[in-house]
Design a protein around this motif. Structure first.
Motif, PDB file in Angstrom:
ATOM      1  N   GLN A 228       0.812  -1.211   0.000  1.00  0.00           N
ATOM      2  CA  GLN A 228       0.000   0.000   0.000  1.00  0.00           C
ATOM      3  C   GLN A 228       0.847   1.264   0.000  1.00  0.00           C
ATOM      4  N   GLY A 229       2.004   1.203  -0.633  1.00  0.00           N
ATOM      5  CA  GLY A 229       2.758   2.419  -0.879  1.00  0.00           C
ATOM      6  C   GLY A 229       3.836   2.762   0.117  1.00  0.00           C
ATOM      7  N   ALA A 230       4.205   1.839   1.018  1.00  0.00           N
ATOM      8  CA  ALA A 230       5.258   2.124   1.977  1.00  0.00           C
ATOM      9  C   ALA A 230       6.603   2.264   1.274  1.00  0.00           C
ATOM     10  N   VAL A 231       7.516   3.016   1.897  1.00  0.00           N
ATOM     11  CA  VAL A 231       8.850   3.193   1.324  1.00  0.00           C
ATOM     12  C   VAL A 231       9.804   2.099   1.794  1.00  0.00           C
ATOM     13  N   ALA A 232       9.410   1.334   2.805  1.00  0.00           N
ATOM     14  CA  ALA A 232      10.190   0.196   3.300  1.00  0.00           C
ATOM     15  C   ALA A 232       9.236  -0.727   4.039  1.00  0.00           C
ATOM     16  N   THR A 233       9.668  -1.937   4.301  1.00  0.00           N
ATOM     17  CA  THR A 233       8.821  -2.887   5.009  1.00  0.00           C
ATOM     18  C   THR A 233       8.395  -2.336   6.364  1.00  0.00           C
ATOM     19  N   ASP A 234       7.096  -2.351   6.609  1.00  0.00           N
ATOM     20  CA  ASP A 234       6.531  -1.879   7.870  1.00  0.00           C
ATOM     21  C   ASP A 234       6.846  -0.418   8.183  1.00  0.00           C
ATOM     22  N   LYS A 235       7.077   0.377   7.147  1.00  0.00           N
ATOM     23  CA  LYS A 235       7.348   1.794   7.367  1.00  0.00           C
ATOM     24  C   LYS A 235       6.772   2.590   6.201  1.00  0.00           C
ATOM     25  N   LEU A 236       5.871   3.499   6.520  1.00  0.00           N
ATOM     26  CA  LEU A 236       5.314   4.351   5.476  1.00  0.00           C
ATOM     27  C   LEU A 236       6.308   5.418   5.036  1.00  0.00           C
ATOM     28  N   SER A 237       7.052   5.988   5.997  1.00  0.00           N
ATOM     29  CA  SER A 237       7.960   7.086   5.711  1.00  0.00           C
ATOM     30  C   SER A 237       8.876   7.302   6.902  1.00  0.00           C
ATOM     31  N   ASP A 238      10.028   7.932   6.674  1.00  0.00           N
ATOM     32  CA  ASP A 238      10.904   8.347   7.771  1.00  0.00           C
ATOM     33  C   ASP A 238      10.585   9.753   8.252  1.00  0.00           C
ATOM     34  N   THR A 239       9.597  10.368   7.674  1.00  0.00           N
ATOM     35  CA  THR A 239       9.240  11.744   8.014  1.00  0.00           C
ATOM     36  C   THR A 239       8.361  11.820   9.257  1.00  0.00           C
ATOM     37  N   THR A 240       8.647  12.810  10.092  1.00  0.00           N
ATOM     38  CA  THR A 240       7.764  13.194  11.186  1.00  0.00           C
ATOM     39  C   THR A 240       7.282  14.601  10.910  1.00  0.00           C
ATOM     40  N   LEU A 241       6.025  14.732  10.553  1.00  0.00           N
ATOM     41  CA  LEU A 241       5.452  16.064  10.327  1.00  0.00           C
ATOM     42  C   LEU A 241       5.100  16.696  11.669  1.00  0.00           C
ATOM     43  N   ASN A 242       5.222  18.006  11.741  1.00  0.00           N
ATOM     44  CA  ASN A 242       4.874  18.726  12.954  1.00  0.00           C
ATOM     45  C   ASN A 242       3.874  19.822  12.611  1.00  0.00           C
ATOM     46  N   ALA A 243       2.885  19.991  13.459  1.00  0.00           N
ATOM     47  CA  ALA A 243       1.796  20.920  13.172  1.00  0.00           C
ATOM     48  C   ALA A 243       2.195  22.384  13.298  1.00  0.00           C
ATOM     49  N   THR A 244       3.459  22.656  13.700  1.00  0.00           N
ATOM     50  CA  THR A 244       3.947  24.037  13.675  1.00  0.00           C
ATOM     51  C   THR A 244       5.050  24.193  12.636  1.00  0.00           C
ATOM     52  N   GLY A 245       5.119  23.264  11.683  1.00  0.00           N
ATOM     53  CA  GLY A 245       6.101  23.362  10.612  1.00  0.00           C
ATOM     54  C   GLY A 245       5.680  22.541   9.417  1.00  0.00           C
ATOM     55  N   MET A 246       4.608  22.957   8.762  1.00  0.00           N
ATOM     56  CA  MET A 246       4.044  22.193   7.658  1.00  0.00           C
ATOM     57  C   MET A 246       3.343  23.150   6.699  1.00  0.00           C
ATOM     58  N   THR A 247       3.416  22.848   5.400  1.00  0.00           N
ATOM     59  CA  THR A 247       2.693  23.647   4.411  1.00  0.00           C
ATOM     60  C   THR A 247       1.991  22.709   3.442  1.00  0.00           C
ATOM     61  N   ILE A 248       0.694  22.940   3.245  1.00  0.00           N
ATOM     62  CA  ILE A 248      -0.136  22.099   2.384  1.00  0.00           C
ATOM     63  C   ILE A 248      -0.759  22.967   1.295  1.00  0.00           C
ATOM     64  N   PHE A 249      -0.706  22.471   0.067  1.00  0.00           N
ATOM     65  CA  PHE A 249      -1.390  23.122  -1.052  1.00  0.00           C
ATOM     66  C   PHE A 249      -2.363  22.110  -1.660  1.00  0.00           C
ATOM     67  N   PHE A 250      -3.542  22.589  -2.038  1.00  0.00           N
ATOM     68  CA  PHE A 250      -4.449  21.708  -2.766  1.00  0.00           C
ATOM     69  C   PHE A 250      -5.309  22.517  -3.729  1.00  0.00           C
ATOM     70  N   VAL A 251      -5.572  21.881  -4.868  1.00  0.00           N
ATOM     71  CA  VAL A 251      -6.458  22.457  -5.877  1.00  0.00           C
ATOM     72  C   VAL A 251      -7.640  21.514  -6.013  1.00  0.00           C
ATOM     73  N   ALA A 252      -8.833  22.018  -5.741  1.00  0.00           N
ATOM     74  CA  ALA A 252     -10.027  21.167  -5.741  1.00  0.00           C
ATOM     75  C   ALA A 252     -11.248  21.972  -6.128  1.00  0.00           C
ATOM     76  N   GLU A 253     -12.287  21.245  -6.476  1.00  0.00           N
ATOM     77  CA  GLU A 253     -13.543  21.855  -6.912  1.00  0.00           C
ATOM     78  C   GLU A 253     -14.689  21.043  -6.317  1.00  0.00           C
ATOM     79  N   SER A 254     -15.413  21.632  -5.382  1.00  0.00           N
ATOM     80  CA  SER A 254     -16.495  20.924  -4.722  1.00  0.00           C
ATOM     81  C   SER A 254     -17.686  20.726  -5.657  1.00  0.00           C
ATOM     82  N   ALA A 255     -18.342  19.570  -5.517  1.00  0.00           N
ATOM     83  CA  ALA A 255     -19.551  19.308  -6.292  1.00  0.00           C
ATOM     84  C   ALA A 255     -20.784  19.325  -5.390  1.00  0.00           C
TER      85      ALA A 255
END
Length: 289
Positions: A110-137
């Motif tokens: 299901q897309g992990a980067v290694a066995t039993d590990k999705l990622s080595d990244t730890t995101l923090n809620a005071t250091g994150m930026t998200i962009f999205f382009v969407a159109e609600s129906a």
């Protein structure tokens, strides 16, 4: 995934604003780029009108720091829950608002980067930026329940998560981010302050401290909030835990988004104003906003 590199390298030559030029990109799911999507588990390229089973994470495929990406790809193997892809208007995925979503988990299938590990990244809620382009129906731009577009969760509790969704609030349904720290039993919300529309829109969620966070529209901070709150909450995606996952289109199995999704990008830090402008400029041009 053949052809992915050549597709984006051509884009890079045309524009110095390519998101890959900004450091710490950990997630980039581009529903406008047919070369990144498949109608099966990664061998048959998507065609107009087909259901998407897998979409590559460009932050994994096109960078050397693959272990830091939020998975190698998103997928949906269940028939009837796959979003449909259209080549119209530059390309987009349509999520039905019922049960469509795309997800990656810690297991390799299901897309992990290694066995039993999705990622080595730890995101923090005071250091994150998200962009999205969407159109609600949503009919009349009004929803009947919270509609999740982005949902990431970690630790032993499914309630330790960050989300971007449309908040169901009668006739004032609005985009907002939600930072939830289950261990500390805290919830922090940032509402955009602007009612939902049926337009194609680019939104930026910028989390940089506990008192200067923002969610705004089309590179224009006045159309949103610029003084929201967040908390110093970590989301460790390296944990070997069944709850670790990242999802686009819903809250895993419910509260699904209904509409068109063009792009979703996540950076593992608070981008500078100049960097935000650069990414916004690319997305506005790419998505003809």
């Amino acid at each position: 995934m053949l052809g992915l590199g050549s597709s984006v390298s051509k884009t890079s030559k045309r524009s110095t604003a390519n998101p890959l030029r900004i450091p710490n990109l950990v997630g980039w799911w581009d529903f406008t780029d047919a070369s990144t999507m498949y109608s099966d588990d990664g061998s048959t390229r998507i065609a107009n009108g087909e259901a998407i089973e897998q979409i590559s994470n460009k932050a994994y495929r096109l960078q050397n720091s693959t272990h830091l990406a939020l998975g190698a790809f998103l997928q949906q193997g269940t028939s009837g829950r796959k979003p449909l892809w259209s080549s119209d208007n530059g390309g987009f995925a349509t999520f039905d608002g019922s049960d469509d979503n795309m997800i990656c988990k810690k297991i390799v299938a299901q897309g992990a980067v290694a066995t039993d590990k999705l990622s080595d990244t730890t995101l923090n809620a005071t250091g994150m930026t998200i962009f999205f382009v969407a159109e609600s129906a949503a009919s009349g731009a009004v929803i009947s329940e919270d509609a999740y577009l982005i949902h990431g969760k970690t630790t032993s509790s499914a309630n330790h998560r960050f989300s971007v969704y449309v908040d169901d609030n009668s006739t004032t349904d609005r985009w907002q981010y939600h930072i939830q720290d289950d261990s500390g039993r805290t919830n922090t919300l940032g509402n955009c302050g602007r009612n939902l529309t049926n337009d194609k829109e680019l939104w930026t969620v910028h989390l940089d401290s506990t008192s200067a966070n923002s969610i705004y529209l089309n590179n224009s901070p006045p159309l949103g909030i610029s003084n929201g709150n967040s908390t110093n909450t970590d989301y460790d995606f390296s944990l070997d835990n069944v709850n670790v996952s990242f999802c686009i289109g819903g809250n895993d199995n419910n509260n699904n988004f209904k509409g068109k999704v063009y792009q979703v990008l996540i950076y593992d830090r608070a981008l500078s104003t100049a960097e935000q402008v650069t990414v916004n400029k690319y997305l506005i041009q790419r998505n003809k906003i």
